[in-house]
Write an enzyme that holds these catalytic residues in place. Structure first.
Site, PDB file in Angstrom:
ATOM      1  N   ARG A 161     -16.615  13.407  12.857  1.00 25.28           N
ATOM      2  CA  ARG A 161     -17.023  11.964  12.520  1.00 25.28           C
ATOM      3  C   ARG A 161     -18.069  11.201  13.795  1.00 25.28           C
ATOM      4  O   ARG A 161     -18.647  10.694  13.394  1.00 25.28           O
ATOM      5  CB  ARG A 161     -15.954  11.410  11.738  1.00 25.28           C
ATOM      6  CG  ARG A 161     -15.825  11.647  10.446  1.00 25.28           C
ATOM      7  CD  ARG A 161     -14.804  10.757  10.331  1.00 25.28           C
ATOM      8  NE  ARG A 161     -14.030  11.623   8.836  1.00 25.28           N
ATOM      9  CZ  ARG A 161     -13.062  10.961   7.993  1.00 25.28           C
ATOM     10  NH1 ARG A 161     -12.089   9.903   8.164  1.00 25.28           N
ATOM     11  NH2 ARG A 161     -12.972  11.524   6.458  1.00 25.28           N
TER      12      ARG A 161
ATOM     13  N   GLU B 131      -1.139   1.779   8.930  1.00 29.48           N
ATOM     14  CA  GLU B 131      -2.100   1.878   9.003  1.00 29.48           C
ATOM     15  C   GLU B 131      -2.193   1.192  10.260  1.00 29.48           C
ATOM     16  O   GLU B 131      -2.747   0.591  11.655  1.00 29.48           O
ATOM     17  CB  GLU B 131      -3.199   2.059   8.951  1.00 29.48           C
ATOM     18  CG  GLU B 131      -4.774   1.828   9.707  1.00 29.48           C
ATOM     19  CD  GLU B 131      -6.003   0.910   8.505  1.00 29.48           C
ATOM     20  OE1 GLU B 131      -6.254   2.137   7.378  1.00 29.48           O
ATOM     21  OE2 GLU B 131      -6.874   1.246   9.267  1.00 29.48           O
TER      22      GLU B 131
ATOM     23  N   HIS C 287     -17.472   5.811  10.486  1.00 28.41           N
ATOM     24  CA  HIS C 287     -17.348   7.057   9.196  1.00 28.41           C
ATOM     25  C   HIS C 287     -18.934   7.154   9.569  1.00 28.41           C
ATOM     26  O   HIS C 287     -19.638   5.996   9.280  1.00 28.41           O
ATOM     27  CB  HIS C 287     -17.011   6.552   8.704  1.00 28.41           C
ATOM     28  CG  HIS C 287     -16.442   7.738   7.312  1.00 28.41           C
ATOM     29  ND1 HIS C 287     -17.874   8.366   6.943  1.00 28.41           N
ATOM     30  CD2 HIS C 287     -15.649   8.642   6.764  1.00 28.41           C
ATOM     31  CE1 HIS C 287     -17.403   9.418   6.235  1.00 28.41           C
ATOM     32  NE2 HIS C 287     -16.195   9.531   5.934  1.00 28.41           N
TER      33      HIS C 287
ATOM     34  N   GLY D 135       1.091  -1.049   0.308  1.00 29.62           N
ATOM     35  CA  GLY D 135       0.284   0.234   0.164  1.00 29.62           C
ATOM     36  C   GLY D 135       0.767   1.437   0.027  1.00 29.62           C
ATOM     37  O   GLY D 135       2.083   1.649   0.082  1.00 29.62           O
TER      38      GLY D 135
ATOM     39  N   ARG E 144      -9.112  10.275  13.912  1.00 27.05           N
ATOM     40  CA  ARG E 144      -8.281  10.093  12.633  1.00 27.05           C
ATOM     41  C   ARG E 144      -9.146  11.443  12.185  1.00 27.05           C
ATOM     42  O   ARG E 144      -9.775  11.453  11.616  1.00 27.05           O
ATOM     43  CB  ARG E 144      -7.432   9.005  11.786  1.00 27.05           C
ATOM     44  CG  ARG E 144      -6.954   9.887  10.615  1.00 27.05           C
ATOM     45  CD  ARG E 144      -6.434   8.736   9.625  1.00 27.05           C
ATOM     46  NE  ARG E 144      -7.545   7.892   9.253  1.00 27.05           N
ATOM     47  CZ  ARG E 144      -7.901   9.043   8.501  1.00 27.05           C
ATOM     48  NH1 ARG E 144      -8.442   9.923   7.701  1.00 27.05           N
ATOM     49  NH2 ARG E 144      -9.384   7.480   7.467  1.00 27.05           N
TER      50      ARG E 144
HETATM   51  C1  LIG Z   1     -13.571   3.789   1.532  1.00 27.84           C
HETATM   52  C2  LIG Z   1     -11.496   4.380   2.716  1.00 27.84           C
HETATM   53  C3  LIG Z   1     -11.386   5.846   2.021  1.00 27.84           C
HETATM   54  C4  LIG Z   1     -10.614   6.393   2.598  1.00 27.84           C
HETATM   55  N1  LIG Z   1     -10.153   7.553   2.349  1.00 27.84           N
HETATM   56  C5  LIG Z   1      -8.964   8.337   2.817  1.00 27.84           C
HETATM   57  C6  LIG Z   1      -8.677   9.536   2.389  1.00 27.84           C
HETATM   58  O1  LIG Z   1      -9.109  10.015   1.420  1.00 27.84           O
HETATM   59  N2  LIG Z   1      -8.462  10.231   3.047  1.00 27.84           N
HETATM   60  C7  LIG Z   1      -6.919   9.704   3.458  1.00 27.84           C
HETATM   61  O2  LIG Z   1      -6.107  10.267   4.486  1.00 27.84           O
HETATM   62  N3  LIG Z   1      -7.256   8.153   3.824  1.00 27.84           N
HETATM   63  C8  LIG Z   1      -8.695   7.628   3.726  1.00 27.84           C
HETATM   64  N4  LIG Z   1      -8.209   6.372   4.175  1.00 27.84           N
HETATM   65  C9  LIG Z   1      -7.506   5.096   5.015  1.00 27.84           C
HETATM   66  C10 LIG Z   1      -6.810   5.050   4.043  1.00 27.84           C
HETATM   67  O3  LIG Z   1      -6.884   5.130   2.532  1.00 27.84           O
HETATM   68  C11 LIG Z   1      -5.650   3.890   4.516  1.00 27.84           C
HETATM   69  O4  LIG Z   1      -5.601   3.735   6.460  1.00 27.84           O
HETATM   70  C12 LIG Z   1      -4.013   3.715   4.086  1.00 27.84           C
HETATM   71  O5  LIG Z   1      -4.143   4.001   2.618  1.00 27.84           O
HETATM   72  C13 LIG Z   1      -3.532   2.414   4.679  1.00 27.84           C
HETATM   73  O6  LIG Z   1      -2.531   2.651   4.145  1.00 27.84           O
HETATM   74  P1  LIG Z   1      -1.462   1.219   4.330  1.00 27.84           P
HETATM   75  O7  LIG Z   1      -0.081   1.416   3.033  1.00 27.84           O
HETATM   76  O8  LIG Z   1      -0.983   1.407   5.418  1.00 27.84           O
HETATM   77  O9  LIG Z   1      -1.935  -0.757   4.307  1.00 27.84           O
HETATM   78  P2  LIG Z   1      -3.347  -0.826   3.214  1.00 27.84           P
HETATM   79  O10 LIG Z   1      -3.053  -0.031   1.908  1.00 27.84           O
HETATM   80  O11 LIG Z   1      -4.511  -1.371   3.491  1.00 27.84           O
HETATM   81  O12 LIG Z   1      -1.930  -1.989   3.037  1.00 27.84           O
HETATM   82  C14 LIG Z   1      -2.123  -3.200   3.136  1.00 27.84           C
HETATM   83  C15 LIG Z   1      -0.747  -3.657   2.201  1.00 27.84           C
HETATM   84  O13 LIG Z   1      -0.300  -5.444   3.647  1.00 27.84           O
HETATM   85  C16 LIG Z   1      -0.754  -6.203   2.518  1.00 27.84           C
HETATM   86  N5  LIG Z   1      -0.551  -7.716   3.796  1.00 27.84           N
HETATM   87  C17 LIG Z   1      -1.414  -7.200   4.626  1.00 27.84           C
HETATM   88  N6  LIG Z   1      -1.449  -8.618   5.353  1.00 27.84           N
HETATM   89  C18 LIG Z   1      -0.231  -8.992   4.801  1.00 27.84           C
HETATM   90  C19 LIG Z   1      -0.059 -10.394   4.453  1.00 27.84           C
HETATM   91  N7  LIG Z   1      -0.378 -10.392   6.467  1.00 27.84           N
HETATM   92  N8  LIG Z   1       1.381 -11.103   3.955  1.00 27.84           N
HETATM   93  C20 LIG Z   1       1.232 -10.371   2.918  1.00 27.84           C
HETATM   94  N9  LIG Z   1       0.940  -8.839   2.735  1.00 27.84           N
HETATM   95  C21 LIG Z   1      -0.032  -8.433   3.563  1.00 27.84           C
HETATM   96  C22 LIG Z   1      -1.557  -6.242   1.451  1.00 27.84           C
HETATM   97  O14 LIG Z   1      -1.510  -6.874   0.597  1.00 27.84           O
HETATM   98  C23 LIG Z   1      -1.186  -4.582   0.577  1.00 27.84           C
HETATM   99  O15 LIG Z   1      -1.038  -4.839   0.071  1.00 27.84           O
HETATM  100  C24 LIG Z   1      -9.763   5.311   3.479  1.00 27.84           C
HETATM  101  C25 LIG Z   1     -10.415   4.114   3.435  1.00 27.84           C
HETATM  102  C26 LIG Z   1     -10.948   3.599   2.846  1.00 27.84           C
HETATM  103  C27 LIG Z   1     -11.160   2.488   3.410  1.00 27.84           C
END
Ligand SMILES: Cc1cc2nc3c(=O)[nH]c(=O)nc-3n(C[C@H](O)[C@H](O)[C@H](O)COP(=O)(O)OP(=O)(O)OC[C@H]3O[C@@H](n4cnc5c(N)ncnc54)[C@H](O)[C@@H]3O)c2cc1C
Ligand code: SF4
Ligand code: FES
Lengths: 245, 669
Positions: B352, B451, B287, B63, B461
């Site tokens: 929220r 996250e 939310h 991500g 948040r």
């Molecule tokens: C609908 C929605 C809208 C949102 N809108 C906003 C917004 O407008 N602005 C904002 O700031 N935030 C927003 N958020 C929050 C934000 O999108 C997330 O908090 C953020 O993108 C998380 O990013 P990340 O890289 O930490 O994890 P993620 O993007 O969740 O990535 C997790 C990664 O870990 C991998 N993974 C997980 N477990 C394993 C495992 N056991 N083995 C191998 N791989 C694994 C997955 O494959 C993935 O690649 C929104 C969230 C949602 C649900």
């Protein structure tokens, strides 16, 4: 509503597959197509038959993970992703055929799940701007005319689902690739590598076993994001310039 | 008002947890807050470029947090392996973020600054985040925008060609950068492309359709992971000098959430079981504007942008007998615009957490609208009739057209004619693995970003700041802090027969076999749904001692049944989606209990955590800074024999110190 499903079952990449017939009942029109398949899978699990394997993740039409051939249409009868297709698009008594994407460059892994790793390799061939972290100038250093920014955005909306390939009689990935080329060609940041990029991506595309484009237009029709066919023209134009140079 | 002590003791008295020594961050340097990050980057040891390719780093997650870190560490010359469970890195859940990303660029000259972004984030988090980390987040935010633009991220622009901004989530400055409603997608594609460039360059190896199922810890250091190749079923061990978890949030413990179907806690939970502390696990963001549940078969919920509350008016019928009527037939005097009534100055724009809780309250009173789901109608109207007559339909369409279309596609109702129905849904978790200023967990060599960690958002948040945090961590923070650790390496290579490797590998194999061997009566999803219902009912928008104790009992019973009665068909040596889900649900069943224990012990209301016992006379959240101004970091209680039997967790407190900001109670009346 009650439906008859004919679903492609294939145990693994080297196994023979076949269409198997299943019945589902009491399907609500508010359910999504994939929720309907969830219901089928619960039913199969209870009966001791292995559930149907299919891909999905966001179920919001943005990640590009889902993608099924539904009665011959990539992503089904509406212009949207499979996960955003709802059962109100179907009627009681319908017989629905569900198959995986079919293309040499997308081998079947199991049932409805295919391997789209070829798309990653096309991007690896040049679908990026070479800028290391920390090396960027201030974001306002280079203004981008709004018209270019907007067209770049439209092209960048591609979700990499592969419906364009599945819909194309040549199994060509020109729409997918054209979308990336156009996204980067419209922006000043994409200029330095513009020519090298298009040549190398096209080479990779052909090496992966995708077919050539004959302007059928089925790709754009099937694309859930409405990527316009003219991205292919941009690609062709860039390719001509690159080869001439 | 009841005092808090008796319940802190009640949790212990119920034998639910014990308390251990406090813990503290030791990495943030001394000195004024504005100079700390520069100082830390200077103090952190450097790794000679020639040595970098001898150092292996594993990153779990692609991500925003993981993709950006993998690309950046690859560019720096480290040997990186990156993992995700989707078929390509570009599909990580970050792709779904809509609204935007904050950055203190002050391009609008409206008084924004690093300090203001810092202040807004700490206040928004209801004073439960760590000051030093948040300040740094605000500090690096501007670099993110520069980096993304250079990569070709097509942010919205004005006619002059410069970047556009909007104000978001109730803050008073316009600091949110956006790409229509697809900001997460565009940022992630930027990080993905940078990552693929490194794959082509040979610095990063990507492992798609791979799921991390165990952490390898040797000599007290994180040294690798055990992953299952989801296509072949092979259980593989990968070793490294450091491991980074960027595996996202665990909102799916509630079964229904706005998270992607695959989002899960397994990577974090496996690390937790190996010694990484879990911080504030009960802090969940719910939310207010999501499309309500339509029936028993619902698999996930869809968020509608919060911007709708700028022009839509929220109401329910005054009389519960009107709830199944056509809303257009209900006259003005029989409607209750409850947010406008309770919060006359903020009205529909309250934060929220408040909007969500009030929606729950009116539905609990039996005044919800929409279809009956179980015994209740769970929905409130979001009505644009006034907006349409004030602004005209065309203006409403220009502003919200895409959202209205999405609503219509999902519900089959036309929101121009019929008020929308919305209901709160689980969206994000502020809790996560505990990390210090370097983003290192309590296991040396294990770093956590995005996250998956707890560090920046306290108990709530602000909109558009998760994307900011993910990219700040991955592009700018982690690459500068992990080198301080890697400079001690390369560590002695681990052999396949090393007990740490062999044990981890064997435990994954045994667990897999066990799940397949139970062959009980119930599907994995049925357990997941039931857990979700328990969590939503008792650990959702309002939590009480009685409810939480009940939930803990129910979860324990469910977990016991799971390991006895789940049915997972198919084999271990092929793609097996039921098996994947089973492993995730098994971990959710342990996490859920810890969330309830955390919620039980925190007998105060703060941010998204509302304790029924801690409210003001008019029903608003009441914090207790005197007793709860700390991060609750939980140590795993140990396995007790059978799978799913776990010991009492141990609570470690990190006191929160506010030097740059003064503590205040929030008020929106
Ligand atoms: C609908 C929605 C809208 C949102 N809108 C906003 C917004 O407008 N602005 C904002 O700031 N935030 C927003 N958020 C929050 C934000 O999108 C997330 O908090 C953020 O993108 C998380 O990013 P990340 O890289 O930490 O994890 P993620 O993007 O969740 O990535 C997790 C990664 O870990 C991998 N993974 C997980 N477990 C394993 C495992 N056991 N083995 C191998 N791989 C694994 C997955 O494959 C993935 O690649 C929104 C969230 C949602 C649900
Ligand atoms: S161009 Fe359209 S159909 Fe093809 S991969 Fe992209 S989004 Fe899918
Ligand atoms: S599941 Fe993500 S686009 Fe369909």
């Amino acid at each position: 509503m009650n439906l008859t499903l004919k679903i492609w079952r294939q145990a693994g990449p080297r196994h023979r597959g076949e269409l198997k017939t299943y019945k589902v009942s009491d399907i609500s029109p508010d359910m999504s197509f994939l929720e309907m398949l969830d219901v089928l899978n619960e039913q199969l699990n209870a009966a001791g038959e292995e559930p149907v394997a299919f891909d999905s993740d966001c179920r919001e039409g943005i990640c590009g993970m889902c993608g099924l051939m539904i009665s011959g249409h990539a992503h089904g009868p509406e212009k949207t992703t499979t996960c955003q297709l709802h059962m109100r698009s179907f009627s009681d008594g319908d017989v629905i055929t569900v198959e995986p994407w079919r293309a040499d460059a997308f081998p079947v892994i199991k049932d409805l799940v295919v391997d789209r790793g070829s798309f990653d390799r096309i991007i690896q061939a040049g679908g990026y701007v070479s800028v290391n972290t920390g090396a960027a100038p201030d974001a306002h250093a280079t203004p981008v005319p709004k018209a270019n920014a907007d067209r770049a955005f439209v092209a960048a909306e591609c979700i990499g689902c592969g419906a364009c390939v599945a819909a194309c009689p040549n199994a060509s990935a020109m729409l997918f690739m054209g979308a990336k080329v156009t996204h980067l060609s419209e922006l000043p940041q994409g200029q330095p590598e513009r020519m090298a990029r298009v040549v190398s991506m096209v080479e990779q595309h052909d090496e992966e076993g995708f077919g050539g484009c004959t302007n059928v237009g089925a790709c754009s029709q099937a694309c859930p994001k409405g990527i316009p066919q003219d991205v292919i023209s941009t690609l062709n134009k860039d390719l001509r310039s690159a080869l001439r140079a | 008002m009841t005092t808090t002590n008796d319940t802190v003791n009640a949790g212990i008295a119920h034998g639910l947890y014990t308390e251990g020594e406090g813990l503290a961050d030791t990495k943030a340097p001394e000195g004024p807050i504005a100079g700390k990050w520069t100082q830390r980057q200077f103090d952190a040891a450097l790794v000679n470029p020639a040595n970098r390719r001898k150092l292996d780093v594993i990153i779990v997650g692609t991500g925003l947090a993981g993709g950006s870190a993998a690309a950046t560490l690859g560019e720096a010359g480290y040997n990186v392996k990156v993992f995700c469970f989707q078929d390509t890195p570009r599909r990580a859940h970050s792709i779904a973020a809509q609204g935007g990303i904050n950055a203190a660029k002050n391009y609008k000259e409206d008084g924004d600054s690093v300090h203001r972004l810092f202040y807004d984030t700490v206040k928004g988090g209801d004073y439960r985040s760590r000051e030093t980390n948040v300040y740094r987040l605000a500090e690096v935010s501007a670099n993110i925008i520069d980096q993304c633009v250079a990569q070709g991220v097509p942010f919205a622009r004005e006619y002059g060609g410069l970047l556009d901004n909007r104000s978001f989530g109730g803050v008073q400055v316009s600091r949110t950068f956006y790409a229509r409603g697809q900001t997460g997608q565009q940022l992630l594609i930027g990080a993905y492309q940078a990552l693929e460039r490194q794959v082509a360059a040979g610095t990063v190896q990507q492992f798609t359709r791979h799921e991390m199922l165990e952490l390898v810890v040797s000599d007290g250091r994180a040294r690798g992971i055990v992953a299952r190749d989801l296509v072949t079923g092979d259980i593989e061990t990968h070793t490294a000098d450091a491991v980074v978890l960027a595996s996202g949030g665990y909102g799916n413990v509630f079964f229904l959430s706005t998270n992607a179907m695959g989002s899960n806690v397994t990577a974090s939970w496996r690390a937790h079981r190996k010694g990484a502390y879990m911080a504030n696990p009960c802090y969940t963001q719910i939310h207010p504007t999501c499309i309500p549940v339509s029936g028993e078969h619902q698999s996930k919920l869809t968020l509608m942008s919060e911007s709708l509350r700028n022009d839509g008016r929220i109401w329910v019928p005054k009389d519960r007998d009107d709830c199944d009527k056509d809303p257009r037939q209900i006259p003005e005097e029989d409607r209750d615009y409850y947010l406008e009534r309770i919060y006359p100055s903020f009205g529909n724009l309250v934060p929220r957490d408040i909007a969500s809780r009030q929606a729950k309250n009116v539905c609990d009173e039996g005044r919800g609208v929409g279809p009956l789901v179980g015994d209740f109608r769970r929905g409130v109207y979001l009505d644009f009739t006034d907006a349409i007559s004030r602004m005209g339909r065309a203006a409403v369409e220009a502003k919200y057209g895409n959202l209205f279309d999405m609503y219509e596609r999902i519900t089959g109702e036309n929101p121009y004619e019929m008020p929308m129905r919305i209901y709160p849904a689980v969206h994000y978790v502020m809790g996560g693995l505990w990390v210090d200023y370097d983003l290192q967990s309590t296991i040396p060599g294990l770093f956590v970003t995005g996250e998956a960690n707890f560090s920046d958002h306290g108990a709530n948040r602000l909109g558009a700041s998760a994307l900011m945090q993910g990219l700040a961590d991955g592009y700018f923070v982690l690459p500068n802090t992990i080198r301080d650790y890697l400079a001690k390496g390369p560590f002695e290579p681990l052999q396949p027969d090393d007990p740490a490797v062999a044990d981890a590998q064997r435990s994954v194999e045994e667990r897999t076999e066990r799940l397949l061997a139970i062959n009980g009566e119930r599907s994995v999803d049925s357990f997941h749904r039931e857990l979700g219902n328990i969590m939503w009912e008792y650990c959702g928008m309002e939590r009480s001692e009685e409810g939480l104790l009940k939930a803990i009992d129910l979860i324990r019973g469910l977990r016991e049944e799971f390991w006895r009665n789940v049915r997972v068909l198919g084999a271990a040596d092929t793609l097996n989606q039921s098996l994947e889900k089973a492993g995730r649900v098994a971990d959710f069943l342990e996490l859920g209990e810890l969330m309830c224990i955390d919620a039980l012990h925190r007998r105060e209301s703060c941010g998204g955590h509302f304790r029924a016992e801690s409210q003001t006379e008019d029903g608003e959240a009441l914090r207790h800074d005197d007793e709860f101004l700390y991060v609750a970091a939980w140590e795993f209680g140990g396995d007790e024999g059978e799978p799913g039997e776990v010991g009492q967790p141990v609570l470690h407190k990190e006191d929160l110190v506010y030097e740059a900001i003064e503590l205040k109670q929030r008020s929106y009346k």
